[in-house]
Design a protein around this motif. Structure first.
Motif, PDB file in Angstrom:
ATOM      1  N   ALA A  14       0.832  -1.205   0.000  1.00  0.00           N
ATOM      2  CA  ALA A  14       0.000   0.000   0.000  1.00  0.00           C
ATOM      3  C   ALA A  14       0.865   1.254   0.000  1.00  0.00           C
ATOM      4  CB  ALA A  14      -0.910   0.001   1.213  1.00  0.00           C
ATOM      5  N   GLN A  15       0.394   2.264  -0.699  1.00  0.00           N
ATOM      6  CA  GLN A  15       1.005   3.584  -0.703  1.00  0.00           C
ATOM      7  C   GLN A  15       0.106   4.468   0.163  1.00  0.00           C
ATOM      8  OE1 GLN A  15       3.988   3.908  -2.346  1.00  0.00           O
ATOM      9  NE2 GLN A  15       3.658   1.713  -2.665  1.00  0.00           N
ATOM     10  N   VAL A  16       0.608   4.922   1.297  1.00  0.00           N
ATOM     11  CA  VAL A  16      -0.202   5.683   2.249  1.00  0.00           C
ATOM     12  C   VAL A  16       0.381   7.086   2.387  1.00  0.00           C
ATOM     13  CG1 VAL A  16      -1.141   5.780   4.587  1.00  0.00           C
ATOM     14  CG2 VAL A  16      -0.687   3.556   3.510  1.00  0.00           C
ATOM     15  N   THR A  17      -0.488   8.074   2.227  1.00  0.00           N
ATOM     16  CA  THR A  17      -0.093   9.472   2.372  1.00  0.00           C
ATOM     17  C   THR A  17      -1.099  10.163   3.280  1.00  0.00           C
ATOM     18  OG1 THR A  17       0.838   9.492   0.164  1.00  0.00           O
ATOM     19  CG2 THR A  17       0.369  11.634   1.152  1.00  0.00           C
ATOM     20  N   MET A  18      -0.608  10.994   4.173  1.00  0.00           N
ATOM     21  CA  MET A  18      -1.479  11.782   5.031  1.00  0.00           C
ATOM     22  C   MET A  18      -1.117  13.251   4.857  1.00  0.00           C
ATOM     23  SD  MET A  18      -1.885  12.004   9.193  1.00  0.00           S
ATOM     24  CE  MET A  18      -2.025  10.269   9.403  1.00  0.00           C
ATOM     25  N   ILE A  19      -2.129  14.065   4.643  1.00  0.00           N
ATOM     26  CA  ILE A  19      -1.970  15.506   4.626  1.00  0.00           C
ATOM     27  C   ILE A  19      -2.539  16.001   5.954  1.00  0.00           C
ATOM     28  CG2 ILE A  19      -2.538  17.664   3.444  1.00  0.00           C
ATOM     29  CD1 ILE A  19      -0.873  15.687   1.758  1.00  0.00           C
ATOM     30  N   TYR A  20      -1.755  16.786   6.698  1.00  0.00           N
ATOM     31  CA  TYR A  20      -2.216  17.215   8.014  1.00  0.00           C
ATOM     32  C   TYR A  20      -1.697  18.606   8.364  1.00  0.00           C
ATOM     33  CZ  TYR A  20       2.419  15.972   9.794  1.00  0.00           C
ATOM     34  OH  TYR A  20       3.770  15.903  10.027  1.00  0.00           O
ATOM     35  N   SER A  21      -2.406  19.236   9.281  1.00  0.00           N
ATOM     36  CA  SER A  21      -2.018  20.545   9.797  1.00  0.00           C
ATOM     37  C   SER A  21      -2.277  20.551  11.301  1.00  0.00           C
ATOM     38  CB  SER A  21      -2.844  21.645   9.124  1.00  0.00           C
ATOM     39  OG  SER A  21      -2.610  22.880   9.759  1.00  0.00           O
ATOM     40  N   THR A  22      -1.224  20.800  12.079  1.00  0.00           N
ATOM     41  CA  THR A  22      -1.330  20.792  13.531  1.00  0.00           C
ATOM     42  C   THR A  22      -1.413  22.217  14.061  1.00  0.00           C
ATOM     43  OG1 THR A  22      -0.114  18.721  13.654  1.00  0.00           O
ATOM     44  CG2 THR A  22      -0.229  20.023  15.669  1.00  0.00           C
ATOM     45  N   ASN A  23      -2.412  22.454  14.894  1.00  0.00           N
ATOM     46  CA  ASN A  23      -2.617  23.755  15.549  1.00  0.00           C
ATOM     47  C   ASN A  23      -2.668  24.918  14.559  1.00  0.00           C
ATOM     48  OD1 ASN A  23      -2.708  22.497  18.051  1.00  0.00           O
ATOM     49  ND2 ASN A  23      -0.545  22.833  18.460  1.00  0.00           N
ATOM     50  N   GLY A  24      -3.234  24.669  13.369  1.00  0.00           N
ATOM     51  CA  GLY A  24      -3.418  25.728  12.383  1.00  0.00           C
ATOM     52  C   GLY A  24      -2.176  26.112  11.605  1.00  0.00           C
ATOM     53  N   HIS A  25      -1.086  25.378  11.761  1.00  0.00           N
ATOM     54  CA  HIS A  25       0.148  25.674  11.029  1.00  0.00           C
ATOM     55  C   HIS A  25       0.033  25.182   9.587  1.00  0.00           C
ATOM     56  CE1 HIS A  25       2.495  27.055  14.518  1.00  0.00           C
ATOM     57  NE2 HIS A  25       1.747  26.184  15.195  1.00  0.00           N
ATOM     58  N   ASP A  26       1.063  25.427   8.788  1.00  0.00           N
ATOM     59  CA  ASP A  26       1.064  25.001   7.399  1.00  0.00           C
ATOM     60  C   ASP A  26       0.856  23.500   7.288  1.00  0.00           C
ATOM     61  OD1 ASP A  26       1.546  27.595   6.570  1.00  0.00           O
ATOM     62  OD2 ASP A  26       3.725  27.311   6.452  1.00  0.00           O
ATOM     63  N   GLU A  27       0.246  23.078   6.166  1.00  0.00           N
ATOM     64  CA  GLU A  27       0.027  21.657   5.934  1.00  0.00           C
ATOM     65  C   GLU A  27       1.358  20.940   5.730  1.00  0.00           C
ATOM     66  OE1 GLU A  27      -2.653  21.023   2.657  1.00  0.00           O
ATOM     67  OE2 GLU A  27      -4.392  21.168   3.974  1.00  0.00           O
ATOM     68  N   LYS A  28       1.381  19.707   6.203  1.00  0.00           N
ATOM     69  CA  LYS A  28       2.543  18.843   6.011  1.00  0.00           C
ATOM     70  C   LYS A  28       2.061  17.555   5.364  1.00  0.00           C
ATOM     71  CE  LYS A  28       5.146  20.510   9.995  1.00  0.00           C
ATOM     72  NZ  LYS A  28       5.771  20.131  11.267  1.00  0.00           N
ATOM     73  N   LYS A  29       3.013  16.828   4.799  1.00  0.00           N
ATOM     74  CA  LYS A  29       2.700  15.559   4.140  1.00  0.00           C
ATOM     75  C   LYS A  29       3.521  14.464   4.809  1.00  0.00           C
ATOM     76  CE  LYS A  29       2.894  13.457  -0.441  1.00  0.00           C
ATOM     77  NZ  LYS A  29       3.258  13.723  -1.846  1.00  0.00           N
ATOM     78  N   TRP A  30       2.846  13.387   5.212  1.00  0.00           N
ATOM     79  CA  TRP A  30       3.515  12.227   5.788  1.00  0.00           C
ATOM     80  C   TRP A  30       3.263  11.052   4.858  1.00  0.00           C
ATOM     81  CZ3 TRP A  30       1.438   7.523   7.551  1.00  0.00           C
ATOM     82  CH2 TRP A  30       2.327   6.702   8.253  1.00  0.00           C
ATOM     83  N   THR A  31       4.298  10.304   4.553  1.00  0.00           N
ATOM     84  CA  THR A  31       4.166   9.134   3.697  1.00  0.00           C
ATOM     85  C   THR A  31       4.698   7.923   4.454  1.00  0.00           C
ATOM     86  OG1 THR A  31       4.517  10.526   1.760  1.00  0.00           O
ATOM     87  CG2 THR A  31       4.781   8.161   1.452  1.00  0.00           C
ATOM     88  N   PHE A  32       3.917   6.856   4.447  1.00  0.00           N
ATOM     89  CA  PHE A  32       4.353   5.625   5.103  1.00  0.00           C
ATOM     90  C   PHE A  32       5.486   5.007   4.310  1.00  0.00           C
ATOM     91  CE2 PHE A  32       4.217   0.999   5.140  1.00  0.00           C
ATOM     92  CZ  PHE A  32       4.589   0.782   6.446  1.00  0.00           C
ATOM     93  N   LYS A  33       6.535   4.592   5.002  1.00  0.00           N
ATOM     94  CA  LYS A  33       7.659   3.919   4.383  1.00  0.00           C
ATOM     95  C   LYS A  33       7.764   2.511   4.964  1.00  0.00           C
ATOM     96  CE  LYS A  33      10.264   8.058   3.273  1.00  0.00           C
ATOM     97  NZ  LYS A  33       9.088   8.748   2.961  1.00  0.00           N
ATOM     98  N   HIS A  34       7.754   1.516   4.102  1.00  0.00           N
ATOM     99  CA  HIS A  34       7.853   0.125   4.548  1.00  0.00           C
ATOM    100  C   HIS A  34       9.211  -0.142   5.193  1.00  0.00           C
ATOM    101  CE1 HIS A  34       4.153  -1.340   2.657  1.00  0.00           C
ATOM    102  NE2 HIS A  34       4.422  -0.442   1.713  1.00  0.00           N
ATOM    103  N   GLU A  35       9.181  -0.904   6.277  1.00  0.00           N
ATOM    104  CA  GLU A  35      10.432  -1.243   6.984  1.00  0.00           C
ATOM    105  C   GLU A  35      11.116  -2.392   6.333  1.00  0.00           C
ATOM    106  OE1 GLU A  35       9.392  -1.850  11.078  1.00  0.00           O
ATOM    107  OE2 GLU A  35       9.052   0.274  11.388  1.00  0.00           O
TER     108      GLU A  35
END
Length: 114
Positions: free
Chosen positions: A93-114
């Protein structure tokens, strides 16, 4: 009576130590530390080129995959990583999360297989 007092003081000292420890780690599962982060997020998953629907994504991880998270966003990173490294390890699976904490700029997190 002295033993009971010692046990009570020891218990409180352990609790204080755990609270202090929790302030310095990303996940805060079992602590009394306050939830001081509010994160707006959305998770996108694709398997073999097919993008999962929001309902399929929720069913895959058994947790909401869009909305507000009142706890540390690292809890969701951990949930996804644990699933993908165990039950979903053969799905590629290719997993991506777009998120913003406490109203700050959006960030992108991508799952990386171990």
């Amino acid at each position: 009576m002295k033993v009971r007092g010692f046990i009570g003081i020891l218990f409180l000292c352990i609790q204080i130590g755990l609270i202090v420890h929790a302030r310095f780690i990303p996940e805060r599962f079992f602590c009394w530390a306050p939830y001081d982060q509010h994160t707006k997020f959305q998770v996108f998953v694709s398997i073999d080129g097919k993008t999962l629907s929001p309902e399929e994504t929720v069913a895959r991880y058994k947790y909401k995959m869009k909305g507000w998270e009142q706890r540390s966003i690292d809890n969701i990173f951990s949930l996804i990583s644990q699933y993908e490294n165990t039950y979903g390890k053969d799905d590629n699976a290719q997993v991506t999360m777009i998120y913003s904490t406490n109203g700050h700029d959006e960030k992108k997190w991508t799952f990386k297989h171990e």
